[in-house]
Enzyme design. Structure first.
Site, PDB file in Angstrom:
ATOM      1  N   ARG A 140      76.025  53.686 -15.149  1.00  0.00           N
ATOM      2  CA  ARG A 140      76.506  53.279 -16.470  1.00  0.00           C
ATOM      3  C   ARG A 140      78.027  53.091 -16.448  1.00  0.00           C
ATOM      4  O   ARG A 140      78.749  53.836 -15.747  1.00  0.00           O
ATOM      5  CB  ARG A 140      76.146  54.392 -17.461  1.00  0.00           C
ATOM      6  CG  ARG A 140      76.431  54.087 -18.922  1.00  0.00           C
ATOM      7  CD  ARG A 140      75.435  53.146 -19.481  1.00  0.00           C
ATOM      8  NE  ARG A 140      75.452  53.087 -20.936  1.00  0.00           N
ATOM      9  CZ  ARG A 140      74.984  52.061 -21.618  1.00  0.00           C
ATOM     10  NH1 ARG A 140      74.468  51.011 -20.998  1.00  0.00           N
ATOM     11  NH2 ARG A 140      74.987  52.069 -22.925  1.00  0.00           N
ATOM     12  N   THR A 183      72.456  45.835 -17.295  1.00  0.00           N
ATOM     13  CA  THR A 183      72.994  45.264 -18.541  1.00  0.00           C
ATOM     14  C   THR A 183      74.461  44.887 -18.431  1.00  0.00           C
ATOM     15  O   THR A 183      75.203  45.455 -17.626  1.00  0.00           O
ATOM     16  CB  THR A 183      72.826  46.305 -19.681  1.00  0.00           C
ATOM     17  OG1 THR A 183      73.259  45.743 -20.907  1.00  0.00           O
ATOM     18  CG2 THR A 183      73.626  47.575 -19.425  1.00  0.00           C
ATOM     19  N   GLU A 213      75.538  44.505 -21.743  1.00  0.00           N
ATOM     20  CA  GLU A 213      75.541  44.823 -23.172  1.00  0.00           C
ATOM     21  C   GLU A 213      75.211  43.607 -24.027  1.00  0.00           C
ATOM     22  O   GLU A 213      74.091  43.171 -24.004  1.00  0.00           O
ATOM     23  CB  GLU A 213      76.861  45.473 -23.598  1.00  0.00           C
ATOM     24  CG  GLU A 213      76.689  46.582 -24.626  1.00  0.00           C
ATOM     25  CD  GLU A 213      76.047  46.181 -25.932  1.00  0.00           C
ATOM     26  OE1 GLU A 213      74.830  46.446 -26.086  1.00  0.00           O
ATOM     27  OE2 GLU A 213      76.736  45.669 -26.815  1.00  0.00           O
ATOM     28  N   THR A 256      70.626  42.290 -21.368  1.00  0.00           N
ATOM     29  CA  THR A 256      70.039  43.280 -20.462  1.00  0.00           C
ATOM     30  C   THR A 256      68.828  42.672 -19.766  1.00  0.00           C
ATOM     31  O   THR A 256      68.256  41.698 -20.239  1.00  0.00           O
ATOM     32  CB  THR A 256      69.648  44.547 -21.276  1.00  0.00           C
ATOM     33  OG1 THR A 256      70.813  45.054 -21.905  1.00  0.00           O
ATOM     34  CG2 THR A 256      69.039  45.638 -20.425  1.00  0.00           C
ATOM     35  N   ASP A 298      78.631  50.186 -27.146  1.00  0.00           N
ATOM     36  CA  ASP A 298      77.459  51.077 -27.273  1.00  0.00           C
ATOM     37  C   ASP A 298      77.880  52.477 -27.738  1.00  0.00           C
ATOM     38  O   ASP A 298      77.042  53.310 -28.060  1.00  0.00           O
ATOM     39  CB  ASP A 298      76.703  51.202 -25.941  1.00  0.00           C
ATOM     40  CG  ASP A 298      75.640  50.126 -25.781  1.00  0.00           C
ATOM     41  OD1 ASP A 298      75.515  49.270 -26.672  1.00  0.00           O
ATOM     42  OD2 ASP A 298      74.929  50.143 -24.758  1.00  0.00           O
ATOM     43  N   GLU A 340      80.254  46.950 -22.738  1.00  0.00           N
ATOM     44  CA  GLU A 340      79.379  48.131 -22.915  1.00  0.00           C
ATOM     45  C   GLU A 340      79.970  49.197 -23.840  1.00  0.00           C
ATOM     46  O   GLU A 340      79.241  50.001 -24.416  1.00  0.00           O
ATOM     47  CB  GLU A 340      79.074  48.753 -21.550  1.00  0.00           C
ATOM     48  CG  GLU A 340      77.715  49.410 -21.470  1.00  0.00           C
ATOM     49  CD  GLU A 340      76.601  48.395 -21.487  1.00  0.00           C
ATOM     50  OE1 GLU A 340      75.701  48.542 -22.327  1.00  0.00           O
ATOM     51  OE2 GLU A 340      76.627  47.441 -20.674  1.00  0.00           O
ATOM     52  N   GLY A 372      68.169  46.038 -26.360  1.00  0.00           N
ATOM     53  CA  GLY A 372      69.053  46.847 -27.199  1.00  0.00           C
ATOM     54  C   GLY A 372      68.348  48.094 -27.683  1.00  0.00           C
ATOM     55  O   GLY A 372      67.552  48.704 -26.972  1.00  0.00           O
TER      56      GLY A 372
END
Ligand code: GLY
Length: 604
Positions: free
Chosen positions: A129, A436, A438, A418, A458, A455, A505
């Site tokens: 991530r 992803t 985003e 994604t 998020d 990202e 999402g």
């Protein structure tokens, strides 16, 4: 509504359950929606359907790849045929996805991967991530007026760009699970980037309707012709800059990405906005310090099947565990697909799970994960709140056992560009990877042939709610909460039985939950399970997929107190399932790809 593409298509949907086998040929108006709502409002499904095309179930014997694009699936399959492992195939697939489906994932983004290692009989998870730069603070997305920024003001800026994790993740997986040389895995993507690939209908359409991509000079030069028109379907698009980036990483490893010229180019791009308020703060140190994290998978049981997924910072696996625990007391098999009772129960289970998700889920290095959320007694007690006669409309978060710290709720709707990859190899290994950048096309900032993520949107833009800190607030070095839920379902012998996952999402958990219920309770094959209409609730309205038989349930759901939204609910599920003989012995595999996108299964 000039962004609408109206196409009349015939789709064949096969709905089958124990009580009913129906073949319906439905003529539908397939509508590609406006890609983005007005800035500040959160589109419920930012990646539109590219037209629903019927897809056939793909049987294969021992090795196969399901991915969002045929060129990408075939690249992975090529590695398998060369004797590569599932991880080798995943790397080749990802590198091609970043070229042919650049709106959804790529080396400028992040990913979560589950890897089942057959030899060691162990499931490992890799967290690639993105992280917030060291300079990030909780008020990152608070505007000059003291209010949270409008979504696209934040997303289309350097502030939304997190330190990418995908390249480090690919390398970490390869180090442990790779069989082919690292360099070999780059060949299909480099060939396609240098020789060109045909622009697909989906790529053309998403470029056409995007409002922001053209504003970035590098993206404009690549995605549009000299007149500013998107390249037509079939145009052979070459990306020599991406090929050069891949050559550097192929030669020198992830270091070439996180240090040196490519790192310099990313740092410069994130800081180069004329408007100072849009400048990001990603540094060479952030890039050089990026680390992949291995985490304990979360595993739970549903109807006697062991299901494993990604733990926090993803909320997807937890939400799916909670929804399935709530559904377990109901006769889902008897109710069947598309029935009023099934839809009611699934939507109510969603309300409960998404209420907990908003309250508790965040990067576990910063906010302790409340383990009680997965306590079977807690999950059952939450499920017992479901009244089959009446919708709860809006669920409150529960109080899991052992909870230490109260947080404010995070209302962030997660958008997504994604993609999901499901792979098995002939050695018995499996990869389930959701990847992803985003929002669609990420931050709309192209560097060296790839797009940078957005990202960090998020994270919750609000850092406190009712005087309490929001768990998913921005903090330096933190990973934003995700909903990505790569799944491996095990058989009784501890071998992978189903590999699945989806983009979408914050709706990812709903898409994957529906697919699992369809395969486990309704005994559907992966293709039929994926094609089944999408539904659920994210603790707002009950959402039903537009243009499907579910629309007919609206009046009855409303009579039970649901507020119903009919929406484009664009999943991108790729799922593989083991096939068995009459005695239950494993004899092969079969795979399905989402008809709402350009998914493809390649295997033999
Ligand atoms: N950006 C999509 C997700 O991580 O859930």
């Amino acid at each position: 509504m000039n962004n609408l593409l109206n196409t009349t298509k015939k789709i064949v949907l096969i709905y089958k359950n124990r009580a009913l086998v129906a073949l319906a040929v439905i003529s539908v108006l397939v509508t590609t929606p406006m890609l983005h709502a007005q800035p500040g409002t959160a589109p419920s499904a930012p990646e539109p359907p590219s037209g629903i095309a019927n897809k056939a179930l793909v049987p294969f014997k021992s090795q196969g790849v399901a991915a969002a694009n045929p060129l990408a699936a075939n690249a992975g399959f090529r590695m398998l045929k060369q004797g590569g492992s599932a991880v080798d195939a995943a790397i080749a697939t990802q590198l091609v996805l970043g070229l042919v489906e650049p709106q959804s994932s790529g080396i400028g983004g992040g990913a979560f991967a589950l890897v089942h290692d057959a030899k060691q009989k162990i499931l490992r998870t890799y967290d690639g991530r993105e992280t917030a730069p060291a300079a990030a603070t909780p008020s990152r997305f608070i505007g000059a007026d003291g209010l949270p920024m409008k979504f696209y003001d934040a997303a289309i800026s350097g502030k939304s760009v997190g330190t990418p994790g995908t390249v480090a993740l690919l390398q970490a997986m390869h180090k442990r699970h790779g069989k082919l040389p690292w360099k070999t895995l780059f060949a299909p993507a480099i060939e396609l980037a240098e020789n060109g690939f045909a622009v697909s209908p989906r790529l053309r359409e998403v470029v056409r309707v995007d409002r922001f991509l053209k504003d970035d000079p590098a993206a404009r030069a690549y995605f549009y012709d000299a007149a500013g028109e998107p390249w037509p379907v079939g145009h052979v698009l070459k990306n020599p800059a991406y090929a050069a980036t891949l050559r550097a990483i192929a030669k020198s490893g992830a270091k070439a990405f996180y240090e040196g010229e490519i790192a310099d180019a990313m740092v410069a791009a994130v800081g180069e906005y004329a408007d100072e308020s849009k400048r990001g703060d990603l540094t060479r140190t952030d890039l050089a310090n990026y680390r992949v994290v291995e985490r304990e998978p979360i595993c739970f049981n549903y109807r006697g099947r062991k299901i494993c997924s990604m733990p926090a910072p993803s909320s997807g696996g937890v939400a799916i565990a909670q929804m399935l625990a709530a559904l377990e007391r109901f006769p889902m098999a008897q109710w069947g697909a598309n029935s009023l009772d099934s839809v009611h129960a699934m939507a109510e289970a969603g309300r409960l799970a998404y209420a907990d998700r908003a309250q508790y889920l965040a990067d576990p290095e910063f906010v302790e994960f409340p383990k009680g959320l997965l306590d079977p007694g807690y999950m059952q007690a939450r499920g017992a709140l479901i009244d089959m006669g009446k919708s709860m409309k809006r669920a409150e978060p529960g109080t899991p056992p052992g909870l230490k710290l109260a947080h404010g709720a995070d209302p962030t709707a997660v958008l997504t560009g994604t993609s999901h990859i499901s792979i098995v190899d002939k050695f018995g290994n499996a990869v389930s990877m959701t990847t992803t950048i985003e929002d669609i096309f990420g931050a709309r900032k192209m560097v060296r042939g790839f797009l940078l993520n957005n990202e960090l949107t998020d994270f919750s833009m609000r850092f406190e709610e009712n005087g309490k800190p929001v768990a998913n607030r921005v903090q330096a070095g933190k990973r934003p909460r995700s909903t990505m839920a790569p799944i491996v379902v095990y058989d009784a012998r501890g071998n992978p039985d189903i590999i699945a996952g989806s983009p979408g999402g914050s709706a990812i958990a709903n898409y994957v939950m529906k697919t699992l219920v369809a395969m486990i309770d309704w005994n559907l094959d992966p293709q039929a399970a994926i094609a089944l209409p999408n539904l659920g609730s994210r603790n707002g309205p009950t959402e039903l997929e537009k243009g499907t038989p579910l629309e007919a349930l609206k009046p009855e759901l409303e009579a039970r107190g649901h507020s119903v939204s009919i929406i484009d609910f664009t999943s991108g599920v790729q799922a593989l399932q083991r096939t068995r003989d009459a005695k239950g012995r494993a004899i092969g595999w079969r795979g399905g790809a989402d008809p709402r996108r350009e998914g493809h299964v390649a295997g033999d």
